[in-house]
Write a protein that holds these residues in place. Structure first.
Motif, PDB file in Angstrom:
ATOM      1  N   ILE A  38       0.869  -1.178   0.000  1.00  0.00           N
ATOM      2  CA  ILE A  38       0.000   0.000   0.000  1.00  0.00           C
ATOM      3  C   ILE A  38       0.898   1.218   0.000  1.00  0.00           C
ATOM      4  CG2 ILE A  38      -1.743   1.307   1.279  1.00  0.00           C
ATOM      5  CD1 ILE A  38      -2.758  -1.402   2.373  1.00  0.00           C
ATOM      6  N   THR A  39       0.655   2.137  -0.936  1.00  0.00           N
ATOM      7  CA  THR A  39       1.508   3.326  -1.038  1.00  0.00           C
ATOM      8  C   THR A  39       1.316   4.226   0.179  1.00  0.00           C
ATOM      9  OG1 THR A  39      -0.196   4.576  -2.227  1.00  0.00           O
ATOM     10  CG2 THR A  39       1.359   3.305  -3.566  1.00  0.00           C
ATOM     11  N   GLY A  40       2.352   5.020   0.449  1.00  0.00           N
ATOM     12  CA  GLY A  40       2.273   6.023   1.502  1.00  0.00           C
ATOM     13  C   GLY A  40       2.519   5.518   2.905  1.00  0.00           C
ATOM     14  N   LEU A  41       2.815   4.226   3.064  1.00  0.00           N
ATOM     15  CA  LEU A  41       3.023   3.677   4.406  1.00  0.00           C
ATOM     16  C   LEU A  41       4.488   3.399   4.709  1.00  0.00           C
ATOM     17  CD1 LEU A  41       0.001   1.206   4.796  1.00  0.00           C
ATOM     18  CD2 LEU A  41       0.158   3.626   5.410  1.00  0.00           C
ATOM     19  N   GLY A  42       5.360   3.624   3.731  1.00  0.00           N
ATOM     20  CA  GLY A  42       6.787   3.441   3.978  1.00  0.00           C
ATOM     21  C   GLY A  42       7.247   1.997   3.977  1.00  0.00           C
ATOM     22  N   THR A  43       6.462   1.104   3.378  1.00  0.00           N
ATOM     23  CA  THR A  43       6.859  -0.307   3.368  1.00  0.00           C
ATOM     24  C   THR A  43       7.705  -0.661   2.157  1.00  0.00           C
ATOM     25  OG1 THR A  43       4.814  -0.948   2.255  1.00  0.00           O
ATOM     26  CG2 THR A  43       4.829  -1.032   4.667  1.00  0.00           C
ATOM     27  N   THR A  44       7.771   0.222   1.182  1.00  0.00           N
ATOM     28  CA  THR A  44       8.582  -0.027  -0.007  1.00  0.00           C
ATOM     29  C   THR A  44       9.474   1.174  -0.257  1.00  0.00           C
ATOM     30  OG1 THR A  44       6.926   0.944  -1.463  1.00  0.00           O
ATOM     31  CG2 THR A  44       6.752  -1.410  -1.083  1.00  0.00           C
ATOM     32  N   LEU A  45      10.432   0.995  -1.132  1.00  0.00           N
ATOM     33  CA  LEU A  45      11.300   2.111  -1.508  1.00  0.00           C
ATOM     34  C   LEU A  45      10.462   3.222  -2.132  1.00  0.00           C
ATOM     35  CD1 LEU A  45      14.160   0.081  -3.217  1.00  0.00           C
ATOM     36  CD2 LEU A  45      14.284   1.227  -0.990  1.00  0.00           C
ATOM     37  N   GLY A 158      -4.743  -3.067   8.519  1.00  0.00           N
ATOM     38  CA  GLY A 158      -4.080  -4.366   8.571  1.00  0.00           C
ATOM     39  C   GLY A 158      -2.587  -4.252   8.312  1.00  0.00           C
ATOM     40  N   MET A 159      -2.212  -3.406   7.349  1.00  0.00           N
ATOM     41  CA  MET A 159      -0.790  -3.210   7.052  1.00  0.00           C
ATOM     42  C   MET A 159      -0.090  -2.520   8.220  1.00  0.00           C
ATOM     43  SD  MET A 159       1.688  -3.694   4.909  1.00  0.00           S
ATOM     44  CE  MET A 159       0.929  -4.078   3.345  1.00  0.00           C
ATOM     45  N   ILE A 160      -0.740  -1.530   8.819  1.00  0.00           N
ATOM     46  CA  ILE A 160      -0.160  -0.837   9.979  1.00  0.00           C
ATOM     47  C   ILE A 160       0.029  -1.825  11.127  1.00  0.00           C
ATOM     48  CG2 ILE A 160      -0.629   0.908  11.756  1.00  0.00           C
ATOM     49  CD1 ILE A 160      -2.004   2.557   9.487  1.00  0.00           C
ATOM     50  N   ASN A 161      -0.975  -2.683  11.347  1.00  0.00           N
ATOM     51  CA  ASN A 161      -0.852  -3.687  12.411  1.00  0.00           C
ATOM     52  C   ASN A 161       0.314  -4.628  12.144  1.00  0.00           C
ATOM     53  OD1 ASN A 161      -3.104  -2.580  13.586  1.00  0.00           O
ATOM     54  ND2 ASN A 161      -4.487  -4.217  12.961  1.00  0.00           N
ATOM     55  N   MET A 162       0.467  -5.047  10.871  1.00  0.00           N
ATOM     56  CA  MET A 162       1.556  -5.944  10.522  1.00  0.00           C
ATOM     57  C   MET A 162       2.907  -5.270  10.767  1.00  0.00           C
ATOM     58  SD  MET A 162       2.794  -7.330   6.888  1.00  0.00           S
ATOM     59  CE  MET A 162       3.724  -5.816   6.732  1.00  0.00           C
ATOM     60  N   MET A 163       2.995  -3.991  10.389  1.00  0.00           N
ATOM     61  CA  MET A 163       4.254  -3.264  10.556  1.00  0.00           C
ATOM     62  C   MET A 163       4.600  -3.086  12.025  1.00  0.00           C
ATOM     63  SD  MET A 163       3.524  -0.512   7.525  1.00  0.00           S
ATOM     64  CE  MET A 163       4.461   0.772   8.295  1.00  0.00           C
ATOM     65  N   SER A 164       3.583  -3.020  12.881  1.00  0.00           N
ATOM     66  CA  SER A 164       3.836  -2.825  14.311  1.00  0.00           C
ATOM     67  C   SER A 164       4.027  -4.155  15.030  1.00  0.00           C
ATOM     68  CB  SER A 164       2.685  -2.040  14.945  1.00  0.00           C
ATOM     69  OG  SER A 164       1.499  -2.805  14.926  1.00  0.00           O
ATOM     70  N   GLY A 165       3.983  -5.249  14.257  1.00  0.00           N
ATOM     71  CA  GLY A 165       4.252  -6.550  14.852  1.00  0.00           C
ATOM     72  C   GLY A 165       3.014  -7.273  15.319  1.00  0.00           C
ATOM     73  N   CYS A 171       2.369 -10.007   3.591  1.00  0.00           N
ATOM     74  CA  CYS A 171       2.961  -9.525   2.376  1.00  0.00           C
ATOM     75  C   CYS A 171       3.442 -10.646   1.534  1.00  0.00           C
ATOM     76  CB  CYS A 171       4.092  -8.606   2.669  1.00  0.00           C
ATOM     77  SG  CYS A 171       5.298  -9.315   3.697  1.00  0.00           S
ATOM     78  N   GLY A 172       3.677 -10.310   0.337  1.00  0.00           N
ATOM     79  CA  GLY A 172       4.088 -11.259  -0.649  1.00  0.00           C
ATOM     80  C   GLY A 172       5.481 -11.646  -0.470  1.00  0.00           C
ATOM     81  N   CYS A 173       6.416 -10.754  -0.376  1.00  0.00           N
ATOM     82  CA  CYS A 173       7.737 -11.265  -0.322  1.00  0.00           C
ATOM     83  C   CYS A 173       8.680 -10.271   0.194  1.00  0.00           C
ATOM     84  CB  CYS A 173       8.159 -11.702  -1.639  1.00  0.00           C
ATOM     85  SG  CYS A 173       8.498 -10.535  -2.808  1.00  0.00           S
ATOM     86  N   ASP A 174       9.090  -9.919   1.101  1.00  0.00           N
ATOM     87  CA  ASP A 174       9.926  -8.842   1.584  1.00  0.00           C
ATOM     88  C   ASP A 174      10.651  -8.505   0.478  1.00  0.00           C
ATOM     89  OD1 ASP A 174      11.453  -7.078   2.866  1.00  0.00           O
ATOM     90  OD2 ASP A 174      12.708  -7.753   2.462  1.00  0.00           O
ATOM     91  N   SER A 175      10.220  -8.598  -0.365  1.00  0.00           N
ATOM     92  CA  SER A 175      10.826  -8.368  -1.523  1.00  0.00           C
ATOM     93  C   SER A 175      11.283  -7.067  -1.482  1.00  0.00           C
ATOM     94  CB  SER A 175       9.865  -8.254  -2.481  1.00  0.00           C
ATOM     95  OG  SER A 175       9.493  -8.963  -3.014  1.00  0.00           O
ATOM     96  N   CYS A 176      11.800  -6.620  -2.383  1.00  0.00           N
ATOM     97  CA  CYS A 176      12.333  -5.357  -2.476  1.00  0.00           C
ATOM     98  C   CYS A 176      11.377  -4.290  -2.436  1.00  0.00           C
ATOM     99  CB  CYS A 176      13.070  -5.296  -3.678  1.00  0.00           C
ATOM    100  SG  CYS A 176      14.426  -6.264  -3.419  1.00  0.00           S
ATOM    101  N   GLY A 177      10.196  -4.439  -2.620  1.00  0.00           N
ATOM    102  CA  GLY A 177       9.374  -3.295  -2.442  1.00  0.00           C
ATOM    103  C   GLY A 177       9.677  -2.913  -1.073  1.00  0.00           C
ATOM    104  N   ASP A 178      10.440  -3.858  -0.010  1.00  0.00           N
ATOM    105  CA  ASP A 178      10.904  -3.814   1.379  1.00  0.00           C
ATOM    106  C   ASP A 178      10.113  -3.597   2.502  1.00  0.00           C
ATOM    107  OD1 ASP A 178      13.576  -4.962   2.434  1.00  0.00           O
ATOM    108  OD2 ASP A 178      12.801  -4.717   3.425  1.00  0.00           O
ATOM    109  N   SER A 194      10.814  -3.749   0.218  1.00  0.00           N
ATOM    110  CA  SER A 194      11.005  -3.689   1.620  1.00  0.00           C
ATOM    111  C   SER A 194      10.949  -3.635   1.827  1.00  0.00           C
ATOM    112  CB  SER A 194      11.517  -4.278   2.830  1.00  0.00           C
ATOM    113  OG  SER A 194      11.911  -4.539   3.379  1.00  0.00           O
ATOM    114  N   GLY A 195      11.035  -4.193   0.474  1.00  0.00           N
ATOM    115  CA  GLY A 195      10.821  -3.775   1.056  1.00  0.00           C
ATOM    116  C   GLY A 195      10.724  -4.189   1.219  1.00  0.00           C
ATOM    117  N   CYS A 196       9.802  -7.098   0.808  1.00  0.00           N
ATOM    118  CA  CYS A 196       8.766  -7.362   0.612  1.00  0.00           C
ATOM    119  C   CYS A 196       8.286  -6.478  -0.378  1.00  0.00           C
ATOM    120  CB  CYS A 196       8.069  -7.261   1.718  1.00  0.00           C
ATOM    121  SG  CYS A 196       7.551  -8.362   2.659  1.00  0.00           S
ATOM    122  N   GLY A 197       9.547  -5.677  -1.441  1.00  0.00           N
ATOM    123  CA  GLY A 197       8.563  -4.981  -2.053  1.00  0.00           C
ATOM    124  C   GLY A 197       7.524  -5.141  -1.134  1.00  0.00           C
ATOM    125  N   CYS A 198       7.539  -6.226  -0.272  1.00  0.00           N
ATOM    126  CA  CYS A 198       6.509  -6.496   0.621  1.00  0.00           C
ATOM    127  C   CYS A 198       6.169  -5.402   1.437  1.00  0.00           C
ATOM    128  CB  CYS A 198       7.069  -7.330   1.537  1.00  0.00           C
ATOM    129  SG  CYS A 198       6.642  -8.497   2.345  1.00  0.00           S
TER     130      CYS A 198
END
Length: 199
Positions: A38-45, A158-165, A171-178, A194-198
């Motif tokens: 999801i854009t704007g949440l800082g989970t990817t580059l 849901g994404m915020i909850n995942m990021m907070s543990g 996510c699909g793959c910590d892929s580089c989206g990270d 990394s995102g995880c592109g994830c």
């Protein structure tokens, strides 16, 4: 949080770095196990998000992100030696997880979590490399948008909850989206888009 500002993307891609003039495939998010973020949440580059921003389902893409906009330059100072005893479990060195080439989770003095690659295990120390595995590399993504739409409030939460543990890694793959550094998932570990592109 406005859903209009947060788009859900589902993408498949091949990630390449260039070695000696040849493209080297380092990560793959398949259509069966795509990278979702999801854009704007800082989970990817940021550079990864901006390249996909205007694309819609069915669009194909190919772009390169320079290392300074990806994971930065490789820093020799991020290769450090740690005392072997910090890797003990119940008084015994954890040889099952601490071996050259393995990626291990570490925490710094401020409580920040990061991954490090074990470089070498000696009698008294463990040498680890804290650089991102793709530090110093220009990243070339070749792929396709499978889905692109406004994210729902539930998806954002849901994404915020995942990021907070809280909860598992969806996510699909910590892929580089990270984003997420969990294993799994795609049989990969989280890493780049990394995102995880994830991520």
């Amino acid at each position: 949080m406005e859903t209009a500002a947060n788009k859900l993307f589902v993408v498949s891609y091949d990630l390449y770095v260039t070695e000696d003039g040849e493209r080297d495939l380092v990560e793959k998010a398949t259509k069966e196990q795509p990278f979702q973020f999801i854009t704007g949440l800082g989970t990817t580059l940021d550079a990864f998000e901006s390249q996909l921003k205007g694309l819609v389902a069915g669009d194909k893409f190919e772009f390169t992100i320079a290392s300074d906009e990806a994971y930065g330059e490789y820093n020799d100072e991020h290769v450090i030696e740690l005392p072997k005893n910090i890797f003990e479990v119940d008084g015994r060195f954890d040889a099952e997880r601490i071996f050259a080439g393995n990626v291990v989770p570490l925490m710094d003095a401020d409580g920040n979590r990061m991954n490090a690659t074990v470089v070498e295990v000696s009698n008294s120390n463990v040498k680890v490399d804290m650089n991102h595995p793709l530090a110093g590399e220009d990243l070339t993504f070749v792929g396709e948008i499978m889905e692109s739409r406004a994210a729902t409030n539930e998806e954002i939460q849901g994404m915020i909850n995942m990021m907070s543990g809280e909860g598992g890694c969806g996510c699909g793959c910590d892929s580089c989206g990270d984003g997420c550094d969990c294993d799994d998932k795609e049989g990969h570990e989280g890493s780049c888009g990394s995102g995880c592109g994830c991520h």
